[in-house]
Design a protein around this motif. Structure first.
Motif, mmCIF file in Angstrom:
data_model
loop_
_atom_site.group_PDB
_atom_site.id
_atom_site.type_symbol
_atom_site.label_atom_id
_atom_site.label_comp_id
_atom_site.label_asym_id
_atom_site.label_seq_id
_atom_site.Cartn_x
_atom_site.Cartn_y
_atom_site.Cartn_z
ATOM 1 N N ILE A 102 39.713 -10.259 39.228
ATOM 2 C CA ILE A 102 39.721 -9.864 37.828
ATOM 3 C C ILE A 102 38.518 -10.477 37.134
ATOM 4 O O ILE A 102 38.254 -11.672 37.273
ATOM 5 N N LYS A 103 37.779 -9.660 36.413
ATOM 6 C CA LYS A 103 36.615 -10.165 35.694
ATOM 7 C C LYS A 103 37.067 -10.997 34.503
ATOM 8 O O LYS A 103 37.871 -10.545 33.679
ATOM 9 N N ALA A 104 36.569 -12.223 34.429
ATOM 10 C CA ALA A 104 36.941 -13.104 33.324
ATOM 11 C C ALA A 104 36.421 -12.551 32.006
ATOM 12 O O ALA A 104 35.308 -12.011 31.929
ATOM 13 N N LYS A 105 37.232 -12.664 30.967
ATOM 14 C CA LYS A 105 36.853 -12.170 29.643
ATOM 15 C C LYS A 105 36.222 -13.309 28.859
ATOM 16 O O LYS A 105 36.906 -14.250 28.452
ATOM 17 N N SER A 106 34.911 -13.258 28.646
ATOM 18 C CA SER A 106 34.230 -14.296 27.886
ATOM 19 C C SER A 106 34.218 -13.987 26.388
ATOM 20 O O SER A 106 34.040 -14.855 25.562
ATOM 21 N N LYS A 107 34.398 -12.726 26.033
ATOM 22 C CA LYS A 107 34.440 -12.313 24.631
ATOM 23 C C LYS A 107 35.190 -10.993 24.549
ATOM 24 O O LYS A 107 35.493 -10.364 25.550
ATOM 25 N N ARG A 108 35.492 -10.578 23.339
ATOM 26 C CA ARG A 108 36.187 -9.309 23.155
ATOM 27 C C ARG A 108 35.328 -8.176 23.697
ATOM 28 O O ARG A 108 34.150 -8.054 23.375
ATOM 29 N N SER A 109 35.924 -7.360 24.526
ATOM 30 C CA SER A 109 35.178 -6.277 25.162
ATOM 31 C C SER A 109 35.937 -4.975 25.015
ATOM 32 O O SER A 109 37.173 -4.948 24.963
ATOM 33 N N LYS A 110 35.179 -3.872 24.967
ATOM 34 C CA LYS A 110 35.787 -2.544 24.917
ATOM 35 C C LYS A 110 36.287 -2.111 26.298
ATOM 36 O O LYS A 110 36.986 -1.113 26.415
ATOM 37 N N VAL A 111 35.920 -2.871 27.328
ATOM 38 C CA VAL A 111 36.222 -2.496 28.705
ATOM 39 C C VAL A 111 36.903 -3.657 29.423
ATOM 40 O O VAL A 111 36.504 -4.812 29.277
ATOM 41 N N ASP A 112 37.944 -3.341 30.181
ATOM 42 C CA ASP A 112 38.575 -4.326 31.058
ATOM 43 C C ASP A 112 38.135 -4.023 32.487
ATOM 44 O O ASP A 112 38.120 -2.847 32.890
ATOM 45 N N SER A 113 37.800 -5.047 33.263
ATOM 46 C CA SER A 113 37.196 -4.826 34.574
ATOM 47 C C SER A 113 37.849 -5.668 35.661
ATOM 48 O O SER A 113 38.377 -6.753 35.406
ATOM 49 N N ALA A 114 37.786 -5.136 36.877
ATOM 50 C CA ALA A 114 38.183 -5.866 38.077
ATOM 51 C C ALA A 114 37.289 -5.404 39.218
ATOM 52 O O ALA A 114 36.581 -4.389 39.102
ATOM 53 N N PHE A 115 37.313 -6.147 40.324
ATOM 54 C CA PHE A 115 36.514 -5.791 41.493
ATOM 55 C C PHE A 115 37.388 -5.798 42.740
ATOM 56 O O PHE A 115 38.302 -6.623 42.875
ATOM 57 N N LEU A 116 37.102 -4.861 43.633
ATOM 58 C CA LEU A 116 37.670 -4.865 44.975
ATOM 59 C C LEU A 116 36.548 -5.277 45.920
ATOM 60 O O LEU A 116 35.461 -4.704 45.877
ATOM 61 N N LYS A 117 36.822 -6.235 46.791
ATOM 62 C CA LYS A 117 35.746 -6.769 47.616
ATOM 63 C C LYS A 117 36.248 -7.104 49.008
ATOM 64 O O LYS A 117 37.324 -7.674 49.182
ATOM 65 N N SER A 118 35.448 -6.722 50.012
ATOM 66 C CA SER A 118 35.734 -7.119 51.392
ATOM 67 C C SER A 118 34.429 -7.388 52.120
ATOM 68 O O SER A 118 33.552 -6.525 52.184
ATOM 69 N N ASP A 119 34.318 -8.584 52.671
ATOM 70 C CA ASP A 119 33.131 -8.957 53.448
ATOM 71 C C ASP A 119 33.253 -8.536 54.905
ATOM 72 O O ASP A 119 32.264 -8.486 55.632
ATOM 73 N N THR A 120 34.483 -8.233 55.352
ATOM 74 C CA THR A 120 34.710 -8.058 56.791
ATOM 75 C C THR A 120 35.238 -6.685 57.194
ATOM 76 O O THR A 120 35.181 -6.339 58.373
#
Length: 288
Positions: A102-120
């Motif tokens: 989950i992308k940390a919210k540093s300030k009020r944003s119009k967008v909520d974000s997350a990432f899917l990640k796999s190195d392997t």
């Protein structure tokens, strides 16, 4: 051991090279994420749109990197994090090493974000299938961004689209005229800095070739909400004029460079020029 459901998904792409496998795995991860969200009330509040929606549900012939969603009504306090627990569980149930961040919210944003990640994940699949990869250095990480627009324009129209693999279920998506409107707004007003988003021009070509009509009202709503247009409405003539001006400024080599890695047949770019896109723009018709 690759889960049988994942193996069947890979086979439908008929990948030949390690690069083919990379594109296939990226899209499969996207589809599994859509299913994870479906197991929650997420689609009661949101709809799928953007390049990946065009690719998965409408046959857009280029791969797309991210998953974009829009809420149906403005919810400044919307939180994506609880829904991502179900997405993580979906990957875990298939034995796939994909992490949800989950992308940390540093300030009020119009967008909520997350990432899917796999190195392997890509390496595991290539190894099990005995595919010799031609990529230099470490195999690339599979990384997909999920974004939710929390401050959408008004009057969005959606439809239920059937996802067949790995399970049959319906996903709420914006209609094609509204998808087209989002793409035109991105072309006209999204600030990419020094980058050129050739994928947006590719998608414009796709919409015109398929005679998809443009929901001009949505372009106006989006432009007004983003602070790029004084009025909440835009005429077809105004939209064409602005697109023509954009086409005149295109550095075509950079436009093609951005999109070519997502397309299997690069010969289709031979016709691309500012004049070509201006002729496409003239053919855009509004929803009546």
């Amino acid at each position: 051991m690759i889960h049988p459901a994942l193996s069947a998904l890979i086979d439908r792409y008929q990948p030949q090279t390690s690069s083919d496998y990379q594109s296939a795995v990226r899209e499969i991860v996207q589809e599994i994420a859509l299913i994870g969200l479906w197991r929650t009330p997420f689609y009661e509040h949101a709809a799928f749109y953007g390049g990946s929606a065009l690719r998965i549900f409408h046959g857009l012939d280029r791969f797309s990197e991210d998953l974009d969603f829009t809420l149906m009504t403005e919810q400044s306090d919307f939180d994506l994090a609880p829904y991502m627990d179900a997405v993580q569980h979906e990957f875990d149930s298939l034995g796939l090493t994909v992490a949800v961040q989950i992308k940390a919210k540093s300030k009020r944003s119009k967008v909520d974000s997350a990432f899917l990640k796999s190195d392997t994940l890509l390496g595991e699949i290539l190894l099990q299938r005995n595919i010799q990869h031609s990529l230099t250095g470490p195999l690339p990480t599979i990384k997909i961004k999920i974004e939710v627009d929390k401050e959408p324009p008004t009057d969005l129209l959606t439809e239920q689209m059937l996802l067949l693999r790995p399970y049959s279920l319906y996903i709420r998506c914006l209609t094609k005229p509204h998808l087209f409107a989002g793409k035109v707004h991105a072309l006209l007003f999204r600030d990419w800095g020094s980058r050129v988003k050739g994928r947006d021009w590719y998608d414009l070509e796709w919409f015109v070739q398929r005679n998809v009509k443009l929901q001009t009202q949505q372009v106006g709503h989006r432009a007004h909400k983003s602070g790029d247009w004084d009025s909440s409405s835009m005429s077809m003539d105004e939209i064409r004029y602005l697109l023509m001006r954009k086409a005149d400024t295109l550095a075509m080599d950079r436009v093609i460079e951005d999109v070519i890695r997502f397309v299997k047949d690069p010969s289709r770019f031979q016709i691309w020029s500012a004049d070509y896109f201006k002729q496409l723009i003239q053919k855009i018709q509004p929803v009546e």
